[in-house]
Design a protein around this motif. Structure first.
Motif, short mmCIF file in Angstrom:
data_model
loop_
_atom_site.label_atom_id
_atom_site.label_comp_id
_atom_site.label_asym_id
_atom_site.label_seq_id
_atom_site.Cartn_x
_atom_site.Cartn_y
_atom_site.Cartn_z
N PRO A 41 0.47 -1.24 0.29
CA PRO A 41 0.38 -0.31 0.19
C PRO A 41 0.96 1.67 -0.03
N ILE A 42 0.59 2.64 -0.04
CA ILE A 42 1.02 3.77 -0.36
C ILE A 42 0.28 4.65 0.48
N PHE A 43 0.55 4.85 1.26
CA PHE A 43 -0.30 5.69 2.27
C PHE A 43 0.12 7.54 1.99
N LYS A 44 -0.66 8.09 1.96
CA LYS A 44 -0.57 10.46 2.14
C LYS A 44 -1.37 10.31 3.09
N ASN A 45 -0.55 11.28 4.50
CA ASN A 45 -1.52 11.41 5.13
C ASN A 45 -2.67 10.03 5.86
N GLY A 46 -1.94 8.65 6.12
CA GLY A 46 -2.50 8.20 6.94
C GLY A 46 -3.72 8.17 6.77
N GLU A 47 -3.43 8.33 5.00
CA GLU A 47 -4.99 7.27 4.28
C GLU A 47 -4.23 6.68 3.02
N ASN A 48 -4.70 5.34 3.25
CA ASN A 48 -4.51 4.33 1.76
C ASN A 48 -4.62 4.90 0.69
N ILE A 49 -4.22 4.84 -0.17
CA ILE A 49 -4.04 5.95 -1.13
C ILE A 49 -4.00 4.92 -2.54
N GLY A 50 -3.88 3.65 -2.60
CA GLY A 50 -2.98 3.28 -3.52
C GLY A 50 -1.92 1.83 -3.02
N GLN A 51 -1.70 1.80 -4.23
CA GLN A 51 -0.87 -0.02 -4.40
C GLN A 51 0.47 -0.01 -5.20
N ILE A 52 1.10 -0.45 -4.74
CA ILE A 52 2.06 -1.68 -6.45
C ILE A 52 1.26 -2.49 -5.88
N ASP A 53 1.90 -2.99 -7.07
CA ASP A 53 1.23 -4.83 -7.48
C ASP A 53 2.47 -5.24 -8.51
N ILE A 54 2.63 -7.00 -8.09
CA ILE A 54 3.74 -7.04 -9.12
C ILE A 54 3.74 -7.77 -9.23
N ASP A 55 3.68 -9.17 -10.46
CA ASP A 55 3.29 -10.13 -10.44
C ASP A 55 4.70 -10.78 -10.35
N SER A 56 4.82 -12.27 -10.86
CA SER A 56 5.89 -12.88 -11.04
C SER A 56 5.16 -14.35 -11.85
N LYS A 110 10.34 -6.66 -0.27
CA LYS A 110 9.12 -6.23 0.32
C LYS A 110 9.69 -5.32 1.32
N GLU A 111 11.04 -4.94 1.77
CA GLU A 111 11.29 -3.78 2.26
C GLU A 111 11.51 -2.88 1.23
N MET A 112 12.05 -2.86 0.06
CA MET A 112 12.21 -2.02 -0.67
C MET A 112 10.75 -1.64 -1.28
N LEU A 113 9.94 -2.43 -1.49
CA LEU A 113 8.80 -2.19 -2.40
C LEU A 113 8.03 -1.29 -0.43
N GLN A 114 8.49 -1.44 -0.05
CA GLN A 114 7.69 -0.43 1.35
C GLN A 114 8.44 0.77 1.46
N TRP A 115 9.76 0.79 1.11
CA TRP A 115 10.77 1.38 1.15
C TRP A 115 9.84 3.17 -0.03
N LEU A 116 9.90 2.24 -1.18
CA LEU A 116 9.69 2.73 -2.95
C LEU A 116 7.91 3.14 -2.16
N CYS A 117 7.20 2.85 -1.56
CA CYS A 117 5.58 3.49 -1.24
C CYS A 117 5.58 4.27 -0.28
N GLU A 118 6.66 4.73 0.58
CA GLU A 118 6.93 5.16 0.99
C GLU A 118 7.44 6.81 0.38
N GLU A 119 8.12 6.63 0.08
CA GLU A 119 8.65 7.39 -0.95
C GLU A 119 7.73 8.06 -2.27
N ILE A 120 6.87 7.27 -2.83
CA ILE A 120 6.03 7.82 -4.14
C ILE A 120 5.13 8.30 -2.82
N GLY A 121 4.59 7.62 -1.40
CA GLY A 121 3.49 9.08 -1.07
C GLY A 121 4.07 10.09 -1.08
N LYS A 122 5.55 10.58 -0.32
CA LYS A 122 5.50 12.02 -0.21
C LYS A 122 5.00 12.91 -2.12
N ILE A 123 5.50 12.53 -2.92
CA ILE A 123 5.02 12.68 -4.05
C ILE A 123 3.68 13.30 -4.21
#
Length: 149
Positions: free
Chosen positions: A109-124, A135-148
């Motif tokens: 999930p991607i959060f903005k101001n504590g609200e779940n606004i979206g997500q990254i979805d990866i299939d293999s 998992k850690e890298m994607l969670q970091w990425l989603c935190e960064e995306i939430g900021k922009i």
């Protein structure tokens, strides 16, 4: 993985591109650099509706442009607000099949101001390919995306 993080940071920090362009480039980078990421995309909350709408992605086209909350892995993450790693999609009861080739999925999930606004979805196309490092890298990425966003 730190090299990928640096490259992802430089994409997200680029002042010359729209958020949409940045997200598309993120998808492209992950798709090119991680061999078992076979479909990489974003879903975002669709206005005030309890559903997700497909955003930028790389991979085969999908029929799942709109996903109701609670449906499939993405819909479940929209409700649970937690990362969901599925080592084998065929062992999941509430799975929406996008491709017969998909064997595993991770949704963060991607959060903005504590609200779940979206997500990254990866299939293999491999069973159980996702590591704790992924998992850690994607969670970091989603935190960064939430900021922009």
């Amino acid at each position: 993985m730190s090299d990928i993080k640096k490259r992802l940071s430089s994409i997200l920090e680029s002042p010359k591109q729209s958020t949409e362009e940045k997200l598309q480039k993120v998808c492209q980078l992950l798709d090119q650099e991680i061999s078992y990421f076979n479909w990489t995309g974003f879903y975002f909350k669709n206005g005030d509706k309890n559903e997700l709408k497909l955003g930028p992605f790389v991979g085969a086209p999908t029929d799942h442009i709109i996903i109701p909350y609670g449906k499939g892995i993405c819909g479940q993450v929209a409700v649970s607000n937690e990362t969901f790693v599925v080592p084998d999609v065929y062992a999941q009861e509430n799975y929406l099949s996008c491709s017969i080739d998909t064997k595993a999925e991770i949704v963060v999930p991607i959060f903005k101001n504590g609200e779940n606004i979206g997500q990254i979805d990866i299939d293999s196309h491999k069973i159980n390919p996702f590591t704790e490092e992924d998992k850690e890298m994607l969670q970091w990425l989603c935190e960064e995306i939430g900021k922009i966003i």
